[in-house]
Scaffold this motif. Structure first.
Motif, PDB file in Angstrom:
ATOM      1  N   GLU A   1       0.813  -1.270  -0.113  1.00 57.81           N
ATOM      2  CA  GLU A   1       0.032   0.066  -0.017  1.00 57.81           C
ATOM      3  C   GLU A   1       0.851   1.258  -0.057  1.00 57.81           C
ATOM      4  O   GLU A   1       1.915   1.412   0.799  1.00 57.81           O
TER       5      GLU A   1
ATOM      6  N   ASP B   1       0.026   4.371   0.817  1.00 62.09           N
ATOM      7  CA  ASP B   1      -0.275   5.245   2.156  1.00 62.09           C
ATOM      8  C   ASP B   1       0.738   4.706   3.190  1.00 62.09           C
ATOM      9  O   ASP B   1       1.462   5.354   3.920  1.00 62.09           O
ATOM     10  N   GLU B   2       0.805   3.342   3.248  1.00 66.46           N
ATOM     11  CA  GLU B   2       1.607   2.671   4.330  1.00 66.46           C
ATOM     12  C   GLU B   2       3.088   2.884   4.167  1.00 66.46           C
ATOM     13  O   GLU B   2       3.827   3.328   5.090  1.00 66.46           O
TER      14      GLU B   2
END
Ligand SMILES: Nc1ncnc2c1ncn2[C@@H]1O[C@H](COP(=O)(O)OP(=O)(O)OP(=O)(O)O)[C@@H](O)[C@H]1O
Ligand SMILES: [Mg+2]
Lengths: 257, 254
Positions: free
Chosen positions: B126, B128-129
């Motif tokens: 991900e 975002d992560e």
């Protein structure tokens, strides 16, 4: 003296063994998955883009020169209509693949050798390995597969440009339409010319990537070893190209004629 | 006062790295003669020693980059030299190694350098992560502005800090720092030393810190070992070694 000779042989055998190991590691990594697509595409682009101009110019000049050189001899025998045939067969079968491969050995193999060599010297490869990532997968597999794919493509482009150069050279003294010239070339080239020629460029490409990676990946610590890696990558890749070429010619003689 | 509290704070007795009678040479030259080292969980162990005494070599044995000629190197209880490729890889994901040179991948930007271990080792996908982790660790080393720079555009000290960030980002259980503060100004050095302390507190990281920087040793060390001539010649806390009866040991503290 004798001892030196023995140690020379020993070193050679050792290095061959290491190369076989490296080859084994390459194939293991190709089939274990985790393929680095992005890096592969980036390498293909780099290799194609960096060498295209050089390959193009050289092939063009080869086409022109070959035509200009062969013309007088053919004219002497009243065979100048054979010119396209002769030139196209020599370019497609031999000159195109070998010249392109040699240029790429000089440009790409040395580039890979120097790049990986300096990564080795500055401990980047060690860092990758120690972090638990796989430098073989990220650096070596991508580069070898990229050269294996791109050298044949560059050769095809080089062949086409070479033929175009030859067409222009023919038109210096004669007039021949592009269609006619093209037709004559096509008639001259058979499948049994194209297939072995194309196949061997795949092996050339593999050798170029493999030798560059091997030399770079296994270079010593120390800045001068970057130069050594680049240099011996070119020398060894060129030798391999000639060696593979001889093998390819022999094989295609047996298989096709 | 804080120092004293730290020294009596009980450490777990689990031994995570255990080197016993390790001998290692390159050709004729013997670098490590007889090295014995035990690292407890949660402990900061500092190694001092003159240049070229084999400090870097010693910690390279722990991650299996070099293999000892004799003796044993056990990490989490298992002998490192007996591990196969997969086991070694698995071990390496639990150990962070900060190279003396920083060893940034110079074809990648700072962001890509930091994402590399996340995507390749932790298999994080991900975006975002990834961003969150990268931002967090860059914040910690104070380099938020440099995120899109290439390594060649960074100063030596910045490169070192990015190298540190790249090692810390996977939150390893054991950290091996090879001269984390060398070449940095006193203020940044101090920050790095404190970062090492933070890591120890926050993630219970066990660390081996090779350094020539006595300030760093003073801040970080639970225990100090002094390597000379292929052996550890002294062991103790900063205070103890400062007043050691061996001249060579004392000379580090001047
Ligand atoms: N791969 C190698 N091959 C041969 N010799 C090596 C290798 N690595 C280290 N050495 C030798 O081992 C010795 C110890 O090196 P090492 O890098 O561990 O020193 P160090 O204690 O870390 O010094 P410094 O504080 O300068 O980093 C040196 O004399 C070096 O020449
Ligand atoms: Mg060192």
């Amino acid at each position: 003296m004798a001892e030196q000779e023995v140690s020379g042989w020993k070193k050679w055998v050792e290095e061959s063994g290491e190369q076989v190991n490296f080859l084994g590691a390459f194939f293991r990594n190709v089939f274990t998955g985790g393929f680095e697509w992005n890096e592969f595409v980036r390498q293909c682009y780099q290799i194609g883009y960096r060498s295209f101009t050089l390959v193009g110019i050289t092939s063009f000049i080869m086409g022109v020169v070959l035509t200009l050189q062969s013309r007088p001899t053919l004219v002497k025998f009243g065979a100048n209509s054979m010119l396209p045939l002769m030139v196209s067969v020599s370019i497609i079968r031999e000159i195109g693949p070998v010249i392109t491969a040699l240029i790429c050995a000089g440009k790409i193999s040395s580039g890979i050798g120097a790049e990986l060599g300096s990564m080795k010297v500055t401990e980047q490869i060690d860092a990758m390995e120690v972090s638990g990532a796989n430098p073989m997968q990220y650096l070596v597999v991508t580069r070898i597969l990229a050269t294996t794919l791109m050298i044949p493509l560059l050769t095809l482009l080089g062949d086409a440009i070479g033929l175009f150069g030859s067409f222009l050279a023919v038109n210096i003294s004669d007039h021949m339409s592009w269609m006619l010239y093209f037709n004559k070339c096509l008639k001259a080239i058979s499948f049994s010319d194209l297939l072995p020629a194309f196949t061997k460029t795949i092996f050339f490409g593999f050798a170029i990537g493999f030798i560059g990676c091997y030399k770079g990946f296994n270079s010593n610590k120390g800045t001068e070893s970057v130069g050594i890696a680049a240099n011996s990558a070119v020398v060894n890749a060129s030798l391999w190209i000639f060696f593979l070429d001889v093998v390819a010619v022999q094989l295609s003689q047996i298989l096709f004629y | 006062m804080e120092r004293i509290k730290k020294e009596i704070e009980p450490k777990s007795n689990e031994i995570v790295v255990d080197m016993e009678d390790v001998r290692l040479g390159f050709g004729e030259k013997i670098v490590l003669k007889r090295v014995n080292l035990k690292l407890k969980r949660g402990e900061n162990l500092v190694i001092l020693g003159r240049s070229g005494q084999g400090k870097s070599v010693a910690i390279k044995c722990i991650v299996g980059m070099l293999t000892q000629d004799e003796g044993s190197v056990k990490v989490f209880g298992d002998e490192v030299s007996e591990k196969n490729e997969t086991e070694l890889k698995e071990l390496r994901t639990r150990i962070g190694f900060l190279f003396q040179s920083g060893a940034l991948y110079d074809s990648m930007s700072v962001r890509e350098n930091l994402e590399f271990p996340l995507t390749r080792v932790l298999r994080m996908r991900e975006q975002d992560e990834l961003d969150k982790n990268v931002d967090e660790v860059l914040e910690a080393v104070g380099l938020k502005d440099a995120i899109d720079k290439m390594p060649s555009d960074l100063s030596g000290g910045m490169r070192k800090r990015v190298g540190l960030a790249r090692t810390l980002i996977v939150k390893p259980e054991i950290m091996l720092y090879d001269e984390p503060t060398t070449g940095l100004d006193p203020i940044t050095s101090r920050e790095i030393s404190e970062l090492i302390m933070q890591m120890q507190k926050k993630y219970k990281t066990s660390s081996i810190i090779i350094t020539h920087d006595m300030e760093c040793a003073r801040i970080t060390a639970d225990r100090i070992l002094v390597l000379d001539n292929g052996e550890f010649i002294a062991e103790g806390s900063y205070k103890e070694l400062e007043s050691s009866d061996k001249k060579i040991v004392r000379s580090f503290f001047k």
